[in-house]
Design a protein around this motif. Structure first.
Motif, PDB file in Angstrom:
ATOM      1  N   PRO A  17       0.972  -0.905   0.075  1.00 56.91           N
ATOM      2  CA  PRO A  17      -0.040  -0.137   0.007  1.00 56.91           C
ATOM      3  C   PRO A  17       0.890   1.290   0.006  1.00 56.91           C
ATOM      4  O   PRO A  17       2.146   1.015   0.435  1.00 56.91           O
ATOM      5  CB  PRO A  17      -0.703  -0.342   1.205  1.00 56.91           C
ATOM      6  CG  PRO A  17      -0.214  -0.975   2.016  1.00 56.91           C
ATOM      7  CD  PRO A  17       0.881  -1.992   1.204  1.00 56.91           C
ATOM      8  N   PRO A  18       0.313   2.453  -0.462  1.00 56.65           N
ATOM      9  CA  PRO A  18       1.318   3.496  -0.520  1.00 56.65           C
ATOM     10  C   PRO A  18       1.529   3.885   0.888  1.00 56.65           C
ATOM     11  O   PRO A  18       0.673   3.722   1.873  1.00 56.65           O
ATOM     12  CB  PRO A  18       0.549   4.487  -1.343  1.00 56.65           C
ATOM     13  CG  PRO A  18      -1.149   4.055  -1.326  1.00 56.65           C
ATOM     14  CD  PRO A  18      -0.959   2.494  -1.171  1.00 56.65           C
ATOM     15  N   ALA A  19       2.442   4.791   1.192  1.00 56.11           N
ATOM     16  CA  ALA A  19       2.813   5.295   2.365  1.00 56.11           C
ATOM     17  C   ALA A  19       1.740   6.297   2.757  1.00 56.11           C
ATOM     18  O   ALA A  19       1.387   7.127   1.828  1.00 56.11           O
ATOM     19  CB  ALA A  19       4.208   5.913   2.480  1.00 56.11           C
ATOM     20  N   PRO A  20       1.507   6.507   3.974  1.00 58.41           N
ATOM     21  CA  PRO A  20       0.684   7.542   4.508  1.00 58.41           C
ATOM     22  C   PRO A  20       1.120   9.035   4.031  1.00 58.41           C
ATOM     23  O   PRO A  20       2.459   9.017   4.054  1.00 58.41           O
ATOM     24  CB  PRO A  20       0.455   7.482   6.056  1.00 58.41           C
ATOM     25  CG  PRO A  20       1.430   6.677   6.400  1.00 58.41           C
ATOM     26  CD  PRO A  20       2.078   5.835   5.042  1.00 58.41           C
ATOM     27  N   PRO A  21       0.229  10.077   3.742  1.00 59.01           N
ATOM     28  CA  PRO A  21       0.820  11.073   3.657  1.00 59.01           C
ATOM     29  C   PRO A  21       1.778  11.711   4.707  1.00 59.01           C
ATOM     30  O   PRO A  21       1.169  11.367   5.994  1.00 59.01           O
ATOM     31  CB  PRO A  21      -0.592  12.097   3.203  1.00 59.01           C
ATOM     32  CG  PRO A  21      -1.538  11.252   3.841  1.00 59.01           C
ATOM     33  CD  PRO A  21      -1.196   9.901   3.969  1.00 59.01           C
ATOM     34  N   PRO A  22       2.484  12.841   4.541  1.00 60.74           N
ATOM     35  CA  PRO A  22       3.046  13.377   5.870  1.00 60.74           C
ATOM     36  C   PRO A  22       2.079  14.287   6.619  1.00 60.74           C
ATOM     37  O   PRO A  22       1.100  14.633   6.074  1.00 60.74           O
ATOM     38  CB  PRO A  22       4.148  14.087   5.069  1.00 60.74           C
ATOM     39  CG  PRO A  22       3.687  14.219   3.739  1.00 60.74           C
ATOM     40  CD  PRO A  22       2.927  13.100   3.441  1.00 60.74           C
ATOM     41  N   PRO A  23       2.338  14.761   7.699  1.00 62.86           N
ATOM     42  CA  PRO A  23       1.356  15.233   8.422  1.00 62.86           C
ATOM     43  C   PRO A  23       1.332  16.803   7.618  1.00 62.86           C
ATOM     44  O   PRO A  23       2.349  17.254   7.112  1.00 62.86           O
ATOM     45  CB  PRO A  23       1.881  15.504   9.856  1.00 62.86           C
ATOM     46  CG  PRO A  23       3.145  14.695  10.024  1.00 62.86           C
ATOM     47  CD  PRO A  23       3.273  14.052   8.683  1.00 62.86           C
ATOM     48  N   PRO A  24       0.117  17.456   7.689  1.00 61.55           N
ATOM     49  CA  PRO A  24       0.156  18.840   6.977  1.00 61.55           C
ATOM     50  C   PRO A  24       1.156  19.651   7.767  1.00 61.55           C
ATOM     51  O   PRO A  24       1.465  21.039   7.069  1.00 61.55           O
ATOM     52  CB  PRO A  24      -1.304  19.276   7.233  1.00 61.55           C
ATOM     53  CG  PRO A  24      -1.900  18.430   8.639  1.00 61.55           C
ATOM     54  CD  PRO A  24      -0.919  17.332   8.385  1.00 61.55           C
ATOM     55  N   PHE A  25       1.594  19.679   8.864  1.00 58.96           N
ATOM     56  CA  PHE A  25       2.496  20.802   9.626  1.00 58.96           C
ATOM     57  C   PHE A  25       3.579  20.074  10.457  1.00 58.96           C
ATOM     58  O   PHE A  25       3.501  19.097  10.999  1.00 58.96           O
ATOM     59  CB  PHE A  25       1.613  21.582  10.621  1.00 58.96           C
ATOM     60  CG  PHE A  25       0.518  22.275   9.877  1.00 58.96           C
ATOM     61  CD1 PHE A  25       0.587  23.496   9.152  1.00 58.96           C
ATOM     62  CD2 PHE A  25      -0.715  22.128   9.956  1.00 58.96           C
ATOM     63  CE1 PHE A  25      -0.290  24.137   8.541  1.00 58.96           C
ATOM     64  CE2 PHE A  25      -1.690  22.601   9.335  1.00 58.96           C
ATOM     65  CZ  PHE A  25      -1.500  23.881   8.378  1.00 58.96           C
ATOM     66  N   ASN A  26       4.562  20.614  10.428  1.00 60.11           N
ATOM     67  CA  ASN A  26       5.574  20.210  11.453  1.00 60.11           C
ATOM     68  C   ASN A  26       5.649  21.145  12.741  1.00 60.11           C
ATOM     69  O   ASN A  26       5.892  22.191  12.863  1.00 60.11           O
ATOM     70  CB  ASN A  26       7.145  20.435  10.702  1.00 60.11           C
ATOM     71  CG  ASN A  26       8.245  20.009  11.699  1.00 60.11           C
ATOM     72  OD1 ASN A  26       8.157  19.991  12.862  1.00 60.11           O
ATOM     73  ND2 ASN A  26       9.305  20.027  11.049  1.00 60.11           N
ATOM     74  N   CYS A  27       5.352  20.406  13.721  1.00 61.30           N
ATOM     75  CA  CYS A  27       4.940  21.321  14.961  1.00 61.30           C
ATOM     76  C   CYS A  27       6.133  21.634  15.756  1.00 61.30           C
ATOM     77  O   CYS A  27       6.113  22.171  16.776  1.00 61.30           O
ATOM     78  CB  CYS A  27       4.121  20.365  16.075  1.00 61.30           C
ATOM     79  SG  CYS A  27       2.388  19.988  15.056  1.00 61.30           S
ATOM     80  N   ASN A  28       7.377  20.924  15.391  1.00 63.59           N
ATOM     81  CA  ASN A  28       8.687  21.504  16.117  1.00 63.59           C
ATOM     82  C   ASN A  28       9.137  22.637  15.252  1.00 63.59           C
ATOM     83  O   ASN A  28       9.839  23.495  15.667  1.00 63.59           O
ATOM     84  CB  ASN A  28       9.535  20.567  15.915  1.00 63.59           C
ATOM     85  CG  ASN A  28       9.136  19.253  16.863  1.00 63.59           C
ATOM     86  OD1 ASN A  28       8.651  19.260  17.839  1.00 63.59           O
ATOM     87  ND2 ASN A  28       9.226  18.124  16.462  1.00 63.59           N
ATOM     88  N   ALA A  29       8.836  22.969  14.023  1.00 61.34           N
ATOM     89  CA  ALA A  29       9.602  23.981  13.171  1.00 61.34           C
ATOM     90  C   ALA A  29       8.739  25.436  13.675  1.00 61.34           C
ATOM     91  O   ALA A  29       7.589  25.480  13.552  1.00 61.34           O
ATOM     92  CB  ALA A  29       9.059  23.791  11.741  1.00 61.34           C
ATOM     93  N   GLY A  30       9.646  26.210  14.171  1.00 66.30           N
ATOM     94  CA  GLY A  30       9.339  27.417  14.352  1.00 66.30           C
ATOM     95  C   GLY A  30       8.523  27.706  15.915  1.00 66.30           C
ATOM     96  O   GLY A  30       7.778  28.691  16.435  1.00 66.30           O
ATOM     97  N   PHE A  31       8.619  26.637  16.656  1.00 65.93           N
ATOM     98  CA  PHE A  31       7.800  26.648  17.814  1.00 65.93           C
ATOM     99  C   PHE A  31       8.151  27.657  18.942  1.00 65.93           C
ATOM    100  O   PHE A  31       7.288  28.039  19.626  1.00 65.93           O
ATOM    101  CB  PHE A  31       8.047  25.172  18.429  1.00 65.93           C
ATOM    102  CG  PHE A  31       7.281  25.064  19.820  1.00 65.93           C
ATOM    103  CD1 PHE A  31       5.880  25.232  19.859  1.00 65.93           C
ATOM    104  CD2 PHE A  31       7.855  24.945  21.031  1.00 65.93           C
ATOM    105  CE1 PHE A  31       5.190  25.085  21.234  1.00 65.93           C
ATOM    106  CE2 PHE A  31       7.188  24.996  22.306  1.00 65.93           C
ATOM    107  CZ  PHE A  31       5.926  24.830  22.334  1.00 65.93           C
ATOM    108  N   GLY A  32       9.492  27.821  18.844  1.00 66.21           N
ATOM    109  CA  GLY A  32       9.872  29.114  19.812  1.00 66.21           C
ATOM    110  C   GLY A  32       9.217  30.277  19.734  1.00 66.21           C
ATOM    111  O   GLY A  32       9.098  31.162  20.762  1.00 66.21           O
ATOM    112  N   ASN A  33       8.596  30.696  18.397  1.00 63.51           N
ATOM    113  CA  ASN A  33       7.724  32.159  18.372  1.00 63.51           C
ATOM    114  C   ASN A  33       6.560  31.704  17.665  1.00 63.51           C
ATOM    115  O   ASN A  33       6.124  32.189  16.882  1.00 63.51           O
ATOM    116  CB  ASN A  33       8.431  32.909  17.399  1.00 63.51           C
ATOM    117  CG  ASN A  33       7.980  34.370  17.567  1.00 63.51           C
ATOM    118  OD1 ASN A  33       7.426  34.726  18.583  1.00 63.51           O
ATOM    119  ND2 ASN A  33       8.417  34.896  16.573  1.00 63.51           N
TER     120      ASN A  33
END
Length: 102
Positions: A17-33
């Motif tokens: 089966p195809p791999a699941p799509p990546p999450p729509p957002f990276n919750c670590n990116a830019g978390f500092g602000n």
């Protein structure tokens, strides 16, 4: 099979089966602000899935203290830690013991 000939080979297995799509957002990116730089959809997604980017609760609001609990020390906001500790006894930061001899 025809008499005297080997049977035909079995059909090939189905493709994986195809791999699941990546999450729509990276919750670590830019978390500092996050409060100033994240879009509303990213705040909602990350708050729901990882406990990050949640607005401080008004009195009476609740947090899902199970969401993100495996990484609460680094993943929860201070407001979520305080609320979950006070109301559910989860995410409490231990008070360090005073040094011996004092």
């Amino acid at each position: 099979a025809v008499c005297g000939q080997p049977p035909p080979p079995p059909p090939p297995p189905p493709p994986p089966p195809p791999a699941p799509p990546p999450p729509p957002f990276n919750c670590n990116a830019g978390f500092g602000n996050w409060a100033a730089t994240w879009s509303v959809p990213k705040k909602l997604f990350c708050c729901k899935t990882s406990g990050k980017g949640c607005a401080p609760p008004a009195e009476g609001c609740v947090f899902d203290c199970n969401a993100g609990f495996a990484n609460w020390q680094h993943g929860w906001s201070e407001a979520k830690k305080a609320w979950c500790c006070k109301h559910e006894g989860r995410g409490c930061v231990a008070t360090p013991c005073p040094p011996a001899g004092r």
